[in-house]
Design a protein around this motif. Sequence first.
Motif, PDB file in Angstrom:
ATOM      1  N   ASP A  63     -12.582 -13.554   1.577  1.00 10.30           N
ATOM      2  CA  ASP A  63     -13.848 -13.135   2.190  1.00 10.30           C
ATOM      3  C   ASP A  63     -13.731 -11.754   2.827  1.00 10.30           C
ATOM      4  OD1 ASP A  63     -15.022 -15.502   1.440  1.00 10.30           O
ATOM      5  OD2 ASP A  63     -14.586 -16.502   3.342  1.00 10.30           O
ATOM      6  N   GLY A  64     -13.005 -10.870   2.170  1.00 12.56           N
ATOM      7  CA  GLY A  64     -12.935  -9.500   2.660  1.00 12.56           C
ATOM      8  C   GLY A  64     -11.956  -9.284   3.798  1.00 12.56           C
ATOM      9  N   VAL A  65     -11.301 -10.348   4.254  1.00 15.37           N
ATOM     10  CA  VAL A  65     -10.336 -10.211   5.339  1.00 15.37           C
ATOM     11  C   VAL A  65      -8.933 -10.477   4.793  1.00 15.37           C
ATOM     12  CG1 VAL A  65      -9.603 -11.059   7.595  1.00 15.37           C
ATOM     13  CG2 VAL A  65     -12.038 -10.925   7.052  1.00 15.37           C
ATOM     14  N   VAL A  66      -7.996  -9.595   5.151  1.00 16.95           N
ATOM     15  CA  VAL A  66      -6.613  -9.748   4.694  1.00 16.95           C
ATOM     16  C   VAL A  66      -5.878 -10.656   5.675  1.00 16.95           C
ATOM     17  CG1 VAL A  66      -4.453  -8.532   4.269  1.00 16.95           C
ATOM     18  CG2 VAL A  66      -6.616  -7.543   3.523  1.00 16.95           C
ATOM     19  N   ARG A  67      -5.343 -11.744   5.156  1.00 12.26           N
ATOM     20  CA  ARG A  67      -4.721 -12.749   6.021  1.00 12.26           C
ATOM     21  C   ARG A  67      -3.405 -13.231   5.423  1.00 12.26           C
ATOM     22  NH1 ARG A  67      -9.233 -17.201   6.501  1.00 12.26           N
ATOM     23  NH2 ARG A  67      -7.730 -18.087   7.976  1.00 12.26           N
ATOM     24  N   GLN A  68      -2.631 -13.938   6.257  1.00 11.28           N
ATOM     25  CA  GLN A  68      -1.341 -14.475   5.823  1.00 11.28           C
ATOM     26  C   GLN A  68      -1.556 -15.812   5.122  1.00 11.28           C
ATOM     27  OE1 GLN A  68       0.103 -14.198  10.002  1.00 11.28           O
ATOM     28  NE2 GLN A  68       1.939 -13.350   9.083  1.00 11.28           N
ATOM     29  N   PRO A 106      -8.467   1.187   1.486  1.00 12.42           N
ATOM     30  CA  PRO A 106      -8.952   2.165   0.510  1.00 12.42           C
ATOM     31  C   PRO A 106      -9.878   3.164   1.219  1.00 12.42           C
ATOM     32  CG  PRO A 106      -9.304  -0.094  -0.254  1.00 12.42           C
ATOM     33  CD  PRO A 106      -8.899  -0.177   1.185  1.00 12.42           C
ATOM     34  N   ALA A 143     -18.351  -1.791   8.077  1.00 13.01           N
ATOM     35  CA  ALA A 143     -17.348  -2.443   7.231  1.00 13.01           C
ATOM     36  C   ALA A 143     -16.034  -2.669   7.983  1.00 13.01           C
ATOM     37  CB  ALA A 143     -17.068  -1.596   5.987  1.00 13.01           C
ATOM     38  N   GLN A 198      -8.230  -5.407   9.790  1.00 17.72           N
ATOM     39  CA  GLN A 198      -7.263  -5.913  10.758  1.00 17.72           C
ATOM     40  C   GLN A 198      -6.724  -4.766  11.608  1.00 17.72           C
ATOM     41  OE1 GLN A 198      -6.514  -8.996  11.332  1.00 17.72           O
ATOM     42  NE2 GLN A 198      -6.772 -10.201   9.452  1.00 17.72           N
ATOM     43  N   ASP A 240     -13.066  -1.058  -3.878  1.00 16.99           N
ATOM     44  CA  ASP A 240     -12.756   0.012  -2.942  1.00 16.99           C
ATOM     45  C   ASP A 240     -13.480  -0.154  -1.616  1.00 16.99           C
ATOM     46  OD1 ASP A 240     -14.893   2.413  -4.693  1.00 16.99           O
ATOM     47  OD2 ASP A 240     -15.275   0.474  -3.769  1.00 16.99           O
ATOM     48  N   ASP A 241     -13.650  -1.390  -1.210  1.00 21.30           N
ATOM     49  CA  ASP A 241     -14.467  -1.610  -0.034  1.00 21.30           C
ATOM     50  C   ASP A 241     -13.911  -2.819   0.702  1.00 21.30           C
ATOM     51  OD1 ASP A 241     -18.045  -1.917   0.387  1.00 21.30           O
ATOM     52  OD2 ASP A 241     -16.403  -2.246   1.787  1.00 21.30           O
ATOM     53  N   PRO A 242     -13.563  -2.661   1.971  1.00 16.35           N
ATOM     54  CA  PRO A 242     -13.056  -3.819   2.694  1.00 16.35           C
ATOM     55  C   PRO A 242     -14.160  -4.827   2.980  1.00 16.35           C
ATOM     56  CG  PRO A 242     -13.298  -2.010   4.205  1.00 16.35           C
ATOM     57  CD  PRO A 242     -13.658  -1.476   2.832  1.00 16.35           C
ATOM     58  N   ALA A 243     -15.409  -4.436   2.820  1.00 14.68           N
ATOM     59  CA  ALA A 243     -16.499  -5.350   3.168  1.00 14.68           C
ATOM     60  C   ALA A 243     -16.797  -6.277   2.006  1.00 14.68           C
ATOM     61  CB  ALA A 243     -17.732  -4.571   3.534  1.00 14.68           C
ATOM     62  N   HIS A 285      -7.171  -5.564  -1.069  1.00 13.06           N
ATOM     63  CA  HIS A 285      -7.693  -4.231  -1.373  1.00 13.06           C
ATOM     64  C   HIS A 285      -7.382  -3.786  -2.796  1.00 13.06           C
ATOM     65  CE1 HIS A 285      -8.375  -4.261   2.841  1.00 13.06           C
ATOM     66  NE2 HIS A 285      -7.111  -4.167   3.157  1.00 13.06           N
ATOM     67  N   PRO A 329       0.817  -1.220   0.000  1.00 13.21           N
ATOM     68  CA  PRO A 329       0.000   0.000   0.000  1.00 13.21           C
ATOM     69  C   PRO A 329       0.849   1.268   0.000  1.00 13.21           C
ATOM     70  CG  PRO A 329      -0.065  -1.066   2.151  1.00 13.21           C
ATOM     71  CD  PRO A 329       0.739  -1.957   1.251  1.00 13.21           C
ATOM     72  N   PHE A 348       4.551 -11.034   7.045  1.00 16.03           N
ATOM     73  CA  PHE A 348       3.332 -10.432   6.497  1.00 16.03           C
ATOM     74  C   PHE A 348       3.476  -9.983   5.041  1.00 16.03           C
ATOM     75  CE2 PHE A 348       2.880 -10.450  10.970  1.00 16.03           C
ATOM     76  CZ  PHE A 348       1.533 -10.673  11.197  1.00 16.03           C
ATOM     77  N   MET A 352      -0.314 -19.030   6.664  1.00 12.70           N
ATOM     78  CA  MET A 352      -0.937 -19.537   7.886  1.00 12.70           C
ATOM     79  C   MET A 352      -2.314 -20.152   7.600  1.00 12.70           C
ATOM     80  SD  MET A 352       1.369 -18.818  10.160  1.00 12.70           S
ATOM     81  CE  MET A 352       0.545 -18.931  11.753  1.00 12.70           C
ATOM     82  N   LYS A 380      -3.798  -0.445   6.366  1.00 10.19           N
ATOM     83  CA  LYS A 380      -4.126   0.603   5.398  1.00 10.19           C
ATOM     84  C   LYS A 380      -5.286   0.131   4.525  1.00 10.19           C
ATOM     85  CE  LYS A 380       0.523   2.555   5.086  1.00 10.19           C
ATOM     86  NZ  LYS A 380       1.331   1.730   5.975  1.00 10.19           N
ATOM     87  N   ARG A 387     -14.260  -6.228   9.380  1.00 10.24           N
ATOM     88  CA  ARG A 387     -13.302  -7.107   8.695  1.00 10.24           C
ATOM     89  C   ARG A 387     -11.902  -6.515   8.609  1.00 10.24           C
ATOM     90  NH1 ARG A 387     -16.968  -9.489   3.707  1.00 10.24           N
ATOM     91  NH2 ARG A 387     -18.400 -10.647   5.035  1.00 10.24           N
TER      92      ARG A 387
END
Lengths: 104, 366, 463
Positions: free
Chosen positions: A76-81, B239, B290, B295, A101-104, A97, A53, A69, A84, B237, B293
């Motif tokens: 599913d909208g969640v940022v993961r490793q 959007p 929102a 982190q 433009d939406d984390p949901a 992302h 980013p 990382f 793992m 970070k 979700r």
Amino acid sequence: MKPVSPFLETESGTEAGPRVPVSFDGRTLELPEGANLAAALLAAGVQVFRRTPVSGAPRAPYCMMGACFDCLVEIDGVVRQACMIEVTGGLAIRRPHEAHDDPA
Amino acid sequence: MDTDYAIIGGGVVGLSVAWGLLKRGLTVTVLDGDDGAFRASRGNFGLVWVQSKGMTQPRYARWSQQSAAIWAEFAAELGANTGQAVPLEQKGGYDLHFSEETLQATVERYEGLKAKLGGDYPFEVLGHNALRKEEPHIGPKVVGAILHHQDGHANPLKLLRALAADVRRMGGRVLTGKTVTGVSKPDGFRIACADGSVTGAGKVILSAGLGAAQLGPAMGFKAPVRPQRGQVLITEKLPKLINRPSLIARQVDEGGIQIGATNEEVGPDDRVTQPGLSGLAAEAIAAYPALARAQLVRSWGALRVLSPDGLPIYQESAEMPGAYLVTCHSGITLAAAHARLLPDWLERSAAAPDLEVFGEARFAVS
Amino acid sequence: MTRRDLAIIGAGPAGMAAAAQAAALGLAVTLVDEQPRPGGQIYRDVDRAVALRGAILGADYGRGARLTAGLRRDGIDHVAGAVVWAIEEGFSILYTREGRGARIAADRVLLATGALERPMPLPGWTLPGVMTAGAGQILLKQSGVLARRAVLVGSGPLLYLIAAQMVRAGTPPLALVETQSRGDLARAMGHAGGALRGWRYLAKGLGLLAEIARARVPRHTGATGIAIEGEGRAEAVRFTSRGRAHRIACDTVFLHHGVVPNMQAARSLGVAHRWHQAQACFVPQLDGWGRTEMPGLFIAGDGAGIGGAAAAEIAGRLAALKLAEEAGRLSPEACDRQARPLRAAQARELAARAFLDRAYPPFAEALAPADATVVCRCEEVTAGEIRGHARLGCLGPNQAKAFGRAGMGPCQGRYCGLTVTALLAEANARTPDETGYYRIRPPLKPVTLGELAAMEDAAEAAQ
């Protein structure tokens, strides 16, 4: 045909489960069920897992042990490793992302 | 005498004053602490904020407005001088409400203050639907918000760095790793440090945050400041998700969502706690669903520097004339005033702002 | 929620050995680990991998199965796949498992969080295709995945081990680019009894080197000026060795110049650390049992200072004995008696370690990187920026973090902390101890706000 990967699976296979479909960045990949997701993506030829980013620089797994990382992916909208997570059929994986433009 | 002014404390407050004095051609020496010191300057929420301040003391509301009004010019000058922008956005800020009752009660209090300020208190009330047009991610539990047009937010760490750089550029001497052990005034001021060094100065400013409580009494101040813990969260970070800042959450210029803050009277304990983090997370999600979700990447506890009534203290010592106590909770909001207006008061120039109500006389035991 | 006698964080050799020992002495133990299966990094996935790839991985790896077998007994609750994000005094272990936050209450805590690869900031080290040597090993151990065209860069026995394993698997590395010099080895041999004490490691190392030589893998020693080149990913390693410039085209670069304690959990609890000059890292301040100054808090294994897997196992047992004594399950006399043979074995292991530390020092260029080199991978902060922060008065890493964001990213400084301390120490002419380290706070690893908030809902429901 999967793309040529810098990585090779030995005959003993990744964790040697049956192959299941997952999508990465819109592309369908057949990965061994139960395998380490980061390892399986590398073996399948995925070279760039995410872009930072800060500068947009490409990144891929660095430590494989949950510490750096750099293998972050979005599921599913969640940022993961990715290193793992274990492969399960139907995972929809995206670069974090990106192109939405939406984390949901 | 080594310097016109010795400033005890190299946080945003001390450096802002130092910057203003240097601009007037005075010589300044800043005595700053070590890496592990309590530093509100690196733990704060980063708002440049007017609403809700000075509800019982309109002069404080006015002082905050004065600073907010000149903040952009101040930030631009720092940015130009250092080549490093100090991000600032002043397009209004919200007080979000989860009930009509609290919203209405707050509006009534704001109307009262507005009257005392001669009408200069530009706010409007947004109902849920109007708010949703401004903030598409706002959640259904938010019934509405007060949008105050004088509010905004900055990057407080870039402000701190720019001040550190520009004070040095202008010739300010900054001594780091210093613990001030005593201030005496045999003739001029002598400031002694734990490492044995002594700095001579014509005047002294005590802007050491919570450290003023220890140093202040020996210099003739009451310095009744206490720590109040605020736990703060910041996410990965993301959007663009939040347009304008609120006291609940803001999106910083780097992209993270900053969420704050608890108000805890726990003494000098700056740890975070699971109940603190969970409560803040729940409130932020209620405002912006929102975020569930997102982190959490970092959290911290910072200690607010609070006076009994929450207002700044600007006081010259009666015992040691030439020694000033300068302390406040809102060092970011007031940075521009401290840099551009306070030096007039310190130097007793004709343009000096009237800061009478911020003196320590208000703490007199009646 | 039941309170446990002991919570152990990390199921590597120290944690597994401690769990078995403590449970044998009657303690109710919860072993929390973020991997799905026990083993830690050294014995990663050993129960599955030995059958599949034991011949490639070697006999030392197979030893891990003894330890995992020791976990299958009453008194040990192994919570696998649990990411610990906070440990609160008292003790409360907060973690996420399968997307839900949870908590374990325990009277005592043993941190067995092991080691991390020492950060190795070189030009190009953030490019895809550049990984730690440990990562290369994990790929092989857990997944049977090998790099087709890899160059190994750095120093230390792990580099030889992975090279030999790659040879056995039929994909030898293209080259070893080694940063230690012959002088380093000579000094280590000359060190009082060094060669003698380290003989087992030396013999193993010589065996590995013989395997590497038989496979005709080129070795370049005393390498300097190392840079990884590539557009968008690693394409080559460039360096100088014995006065000659080299460029080796490759797809993968594995970096390694030692491992360092993973301090995150210990630092988050305020455990005091001191600089360990010989290992060039911080180590926690402990007594001979692994006890910290915080009552009930112990540390064992590589997290207490690098000693290797065998030493970690011993340290885990020692800590378990003292923990059992503190819990009233073992008399002080029995504790001391049972500790005696363990201490003798520990002394042998640690003496060998001193030899390895001297023979394979960290790569100087990566300890003090050039200005343009990124040191904080997360926030992309360069060494030059950190030096600039020092000029602006930053005496320690927490000020530098505020000024330039190094250490603010999701890795929480794991891969920049030691570098930032070293850069500031050098710039300010202060020692690493005076310079200090990042203040580590929760979350030790990121946790979603939803998981955090759900814990508040649970607390409300309970009231």
